[in-house]
Motif scaffolding. Structure first.
Motif: not given
Length: 154
Positions: A61-65, A86, A90, A92, A94, A112, A114, A117
């Motif tokens: 998954t990609e998340q913008t921080i 995060v 969550e 995750i 990275f 960003i 990536k 889990e």
């Protein structure tokens, strides 16, 4: 670090862990401020979960921080704190981090991340990080290299 191990860690290769009383100090570096910031986030992730055991696959998954501070130290603190939040909420991990933009006048960063889990059957866990600290925090930015030192509470 051997080239083979360096390849397994992906983009994480400019860091070291330094002992500090009851805490751990990260020292990261890069050819630019952006690269040094990417390294410090990945160094934190690697301390909690060995990144060589993490594979980015179709579940990645990609998340913008996006974070803001009032000076460079608080901006670094906010970046690490948000990635830690995060991870803790969550789960995750990275394995790739890209600084998309940094504004050193308004003290904002957009990154960003990536990752995947956390799966304890696949991932080797390390030491829990309780909090980011300002203790001994230092960003030494020069034209051809940036070094970052920070201590986290474990």
């Amino acid at each position: 670090m051997s080239n083979e191990k360096s390849e397994k860690l992906g983009q994480l290769n400019k860091f070291e862990y330094l002992d500090h009383t009851a805490d751990i100090m990260f020292h990261t570096w890069g050819d630019s401020l952006e690269e040094a910031l990417e390294q410090v986030v990945l160094t934190m992730m690697n301390y909690m979960v060995e990144l060589e055991t993490v594979e980015l696959d179709d579940t990645a998954t990609e998340q913008t921080i996006s974070v803001q501070g009032h000076d460079m130290d608080s901006l670094l603190f906010a970046l690490l704190d948000e990635f830690l939040f995060v991870f803790n909420t969550e789960f995750i991990i990275f394995k790739q981090v890209t600084i998309k933009s940094i504004d050193k006048e308004n003290f904002t960063i957009e990154a960003i991340g990536k990752g995947v889990e956390l799966d304890k059957s696949k991932h080797t866990t390390g030491t829990e990080i309780k909090a980011i600290t300002y203790s001994c925090m230092k960003i030494d930015e020069k034209p051809d290299r940036t070094d970052i030192h920070c201590i986290v509470d474990i």
